[in-house]
Design an enzyme around this catalytic site. Structure first.
Site, PDB file in Angstrom:
ATOM      1  CG  PHE A   1       6.412 -13.793  10.600  1.00 26.67           C
ATOM      2  CD1 PHE A   1       7.542 -13.309  11.267  1.00 26.67           C
ATOM      3  CD2 PHE A   1       5.847 -12.740   9.661  1.00 26.67           C
ATOM      4  CE1 PHE A   1       8.088 -12.041  11.158  1.00 26.67           C
ATOM      5  CE2 PHE A   1       6.146 -11.563   9.611  1.00 26.67           C
ATOM      6  CZ  PHE A   1       7.445 -10.954  10.244  1.00 26.67           C
ATOM      7  CB  ILE A   2       2.611 -12.140  13.079  1.00 25.82           C
ATOM      8  CG1 ILE A   2       3.101 -11.425  11.839  1.00 25.82           C
ATOM      9  CG2 ILE A   2       1.959 -10.976  14.026  1.00 25.82           C
ATOM     10  CD1 ILE A   2       2.050 -10.739  10.816  1.00 25.82           C
TER      11      ILE A   2
ATOM     12  CG  ASP B   1      -0.304 -22.596  14.315  1.00 22.66           C
ATOM     13  OD1 ASP B   1       0.206 -21.433  14.453  1.00 22.66           O
ATOM     14  OD2 ASP B   1      -0.012 -23.562  13.277  1.00 22.66           O
TER      15      ASP B   1
ATOM     16  CB  THR C   1       2.800 -21.884   7.376  1.00 21.95           C
ATOM     17  OG1 THR C   1       1.886 -21.004   8.012  1.00 21.95           O
ATOM     18  CG2 THR C   1       2.452 -22.206   6.102  1.00 21.95           C
ATOM     19  N   GLY C   2       3.075 -22.914  10.486  1.00 21.91           N
ATOM     20  CA  GLY C   2       3.849 -22.593  11.724  1.00 21.91           C
ATOM     21  C   GLY C   2       4.660 -23.532  12.326  1.00 21.91           C
TER      22      GLY C   2
ATOM     23  CG  ASP D   1      -7.772 -26.792  10.358  1.00 17.70           C
ATOM     24  OD1 ASP D   1      -8.326 -25.581  10.328  1.00 17.70           O
ATOM     25  OD2 ASP D   1      -6.731 -27.420   9.419  1.00 17.70           O
ATOM     26  CB  ILE D   2      -9.568 -22.146  12.904  1.00 18.22           C
ATOM     27  CG1 ILE D   2      -8.998 -21.709  11.558  1.00 18.22           C
ATOM     28  CG2 ILE D   2      -8.504 -21.334  13.844  1.00 18.22           C
ATOM     29  CD1 ILE D   2      -9.037 -20.327  11.075  1.00 18.22           C
TER      30      ILE D   2
ATOM     31  CE1 TYR E   1      -4.534 -13.320   3.188  1.00 15.99           C
ATOM     32  CE2 TYR E   1      -4.541 -11.264   2.231  1.00 15.99           C
ATOM     33  CZ  TYR E   1      -4.303 -12.048   3.278  1.00 15.99           C
ATOM     34  OH  TYR E   1      -3.520 -11.499   4.443  1.00 15.99           O
TER      35      TYR E   1
ATOM     36  CB  VAL F   1       4.156  -7.722   9.129  1.00 18.24           C
ATOM     37  CG1 VAL F   1       4.614  -8.023  10.397  1.00 18.24           C
ATOM     38  CG2 VAL F   1       2.657  -7.240   9.054  1.00 18.24           C
TER      39      VAL F   1
HETATM   40  C1  UD2 Z   1       1.583  -7.691   0.199  1.00 17.72           C
HETATM   41  C2  UD2 Z   1       1.241  -8.927   1.190  1.00 17.72           C
HETATM   42  C3  UD2 Z   1       0.141  -9.641   0.652  1.00 17.72           C
HETATM   43  C4  UD2 Z   1      -1.196  -8.897   0.321  1.00 17.72           C
HETATM   44  C5  UD2 Z   1      -0.703  -7.591  -0.543  1.00 17.72           C
HETATM   45  C6  UD2 Z   1      -1.838  -6.614  -0.702  1.00 17.72           C
HETATM   46  C7  UD2 Z   1       3.422  -9.707   2.072  1.00 17.72           C
HETATM   47  C8  UD2 Z   1       4.223 -10.728   2.315  1.00 17.72           C
HETATM   48  N1  UD2 Z   1       2.115  -9.988   1.121  1.00 17.72           N
HETATM   49  O1  UD2 Z   1       2.000  -8.169  -0.839  1.00 17.72           O
HETATM   50  O2  UD2 Z   1      -0.211 -10.781   1.498  1.00 17.72           O
HETATM   51  O3  UD2 Z   1      -1.832  -8.473   1.479  1.00 17.72           O
HETATM   52  O4  UD2 Z   1       0.373  -6.889  -0.057  1.00 17.72           O
HETATM   53  O5  UD2 Z   1      -1.540  -5.685  -1.585  1.00 17.72           O
HETATM   54  O6  UD2 Z   1       3.219  -9.133   3.273  1.00 17.72           O
HETATM   55  N2  UD2 Z   1       9.299  -8.536  -5.156  1.00 17.72           N
HETATM   56  C9  UD2 Z   1      10.298  -8.512  -5.795  1.00 17.72           C
HETATM   57  N3  UD2 Z   1      11.325  -9.486  -5.711  1.00 17.72           N
HETATM   58  C10 UD2 Z   1      10.959 -10.696  -5.151  1.00 17.72           C
HETATM   59  C11 UD2 Z   1       9.696 -10.618  -4.117  1.00 17.72           C
HETATM   60  C12 UD2 Z   1       8.687  -9.458  -4.385  1.00 17.72           C
HETATM   61  O7  UD2 Z   1      10.862  -7.614  -6.833  1.00 17.72           O
HETATM   62  O8  UD2 Z   1      11.589 -11.789  -5.026  1.00 17.72           O
HETATM   63  C13 UD2 Z   1       8.365  -7.317  -5.173  1.00 17.72           C
HETATM   64  C14 UD2 Z   1       7.059  -7.598  -5.358  1.00 17.72           C
HETATM   65  O9  UD2 Z   1       6.738  -7.753  -7.209  1.00 17.72           O
HETATM   66  C15 UD2 Z   1       6.168  -6.262  -5.064  1.00 17.72           C
HETATM   67  C16 UD2 Z   1       7.106  -5.999  -3.973  1.00 17.72           C
HETATM   68  O10 UD2 Z   1       8.498  -6.600  -4.016  1.00 17.72           O
HETATM   69  O11 UD2 Z   1       6.254  -5.069  -5.751  1.00 17.72           O
HETATM   70  C17 UD2 Z   1       6.689  -6.465  -2.523  1.00 17.72           C
HETATM   71  O12 UD2 Z   1       6.397  -7.722  -2.464  1.00 17.72           O
HETATM   72  P1  UD2 Z   1       5.825  -8.524  -1.212  1.00 17.72           P
HETATM   73  O13 UD2 Z   1       5.155  -9.915  -2.000  1.00 17.72           O
HETATM   74  O14 UD2 Z   1       6.759  -8.559  -0.237  1.00 17.72           O
HETATM   75  O15 UD2 Z   1       4.430  -7.622  -0.973  1.00 17.72           O
HETATM   76  P2  UD2 Z   1       3.114  -7.358  -1.634  1.00 17.72           P
HETATM   77  O16 UD2 Z   1       3.080  -5.952  -1.166  1.00 17.72           O
HETATM   78  O17 UD2 Z   1       3.296  -7.367  -3.099  1.00 17.72           O
END
Ligand code: UD2
Length: 306
Positions: free
Chosen positions: A11-12, A31, A35-36, A54-55, A142, A172
């Protein structure tokens, strides 16, 4: 310049590849296509080389990376949930893979190394906005591997004078983000549900907020770090410093799609954080950054994306 992008078909990475090619640079994408996707990459360019590698395959990567000027290391298992379920496998890619790429830089004398770290290293710290010198509190494998990678990068910077920039990505979003997993970025899921008129589940009350940054704004900064003489050894929050709640997102998507989403509310996800927001003073100072694409414009670009 010649730039290596690990995870360049993701994606990015694919947006970064596109921007660097547009700027006249040569790009080598490494890559493993877990997932890419090839379809994320520009069709044909004399300046683009793609290696399915693979890295973790150190010799393979070493053989295809001679003569580059910079590495942008994005390849990782991006799913926090996957790291919880399979810590050994994700560690091999997310930490050992970083060390492999640092060794590649050292052996081939590649001068510049740009790394995608994550706001996940701040854990559940609610003293917002989050400054880079906030003590890290990683809560998942992670986040631990991202933080460990940061420490290795710091070591290579000091020991071998590698010019490094570590960016801590906040949330992002943008075209080509895959909505297929329940742990995909919430914006990709929301847009998918609006486009296909399917129900959307809010985990919690919808008042949780995140600092969303549009992928094209983010890769512009990565380009600068890889190709310009950025000051070395910095760790920098890469976010806009603006909080948007899930309910605000929902209402913007509904006006954009002219469709009222069938929304239900469930319990918050275990470990979900309430609010997240970057202090991006350092980003503004070092890269003259000002947020460009607001949420409504970013969502519109996803909506219009073919
Ligand atoms: C982000 C990063 C993750 C990690 C984390 C660290 C992304 C996609 N994920 O997770 O990799 O770095 O930050 O804190 O950038 N939600 C809903 N319904 C849905 C999906 C999500 O309500 O169908 C909510 C989820 O519960 C959360 C918010 O939306 O409260 C954002 O969720 P997310 O998975 O996009 O990102 P995040 O911040 O949890």
């Amino acid at each position: 310049m010649h730039i290596i992008i690990t995870g360049g078909a993701g994606f990015i990475g694919s947006h970064l590849t596109e921007m660097l090619l547009d700027q006249g640079h040569s790009v080598t994408v490494i890559d493993n296509f877990s997932t890419g996707k090839r379809s994320n990459l520009p069709g044909s360019s004399n300046h683009l080389t793609v290696h399915e590698l693979d890295i973790c395959n150190f010799e393979g990567v070493l053989n295809h990376t001679k003569g580059a000027d910079a590495i942008v290391h994005l390849a990782a298992i991006a799913s926090v949930q996957a790291s919880v379920e399979a810590p050994r496998e994700t560690h091999a890619i997310n930490l050992d893979g970083t060390i492999n790429m640092l060794e590649v830089a050292r052996i081939h004398d590649i001068s510049t190394f740009v790394f995608a770290s994550s706001a996940a290293i701040y854990g559940n710290n609610q003293q917002l906005p989050l400054k880079e010198d906030t003590p890290p509190a990683p809560l998942t494998p992670y986040a631990v591997d991202k933080l460990g990678s940061e420490y290795y990068i710091d070591f290579y910077c000091r020991q071998f004078k590698l010019k490094t920039t570590t960016f801590r990505f906040f949330n992002v979003y943008g075209p080509r983000q895959d909505p297929s997993s329940p742990y995909s970025g919430v914006i990709s899921i929301l847009m998918d549900r609006a486009q296909n008129k399917r129900p959307f589940t809010v985990f919690g009350d919808g008042l949780q907020s995140r600092d969303f940054i549009f992928v094209k704004d983010l890769v512009e900064i990565l380009c600068k770090a890889a190709t310009q003489q950025a000051p070395s050894g910095n760790t920098i929050n890469l976010g806009n410093g603006i909080q948007t709640t899930l309910l605000e997102l929902l209402s913007t998507v509904e006006s954009l799609s002219n469709h009222k989403l069938d929304t239900s509310f469930e319990e918050p996800r275990p470990g979900d954080i309430k609010h997240s927001c970057a202090d991006n003073t350092r980003l503004r100072q070092l890269f003259s950054y000002t947020p460009k694409t607001n949420i409504a414009e970013g969502l519109k670009q996803i909506w219009d994306y073919e």
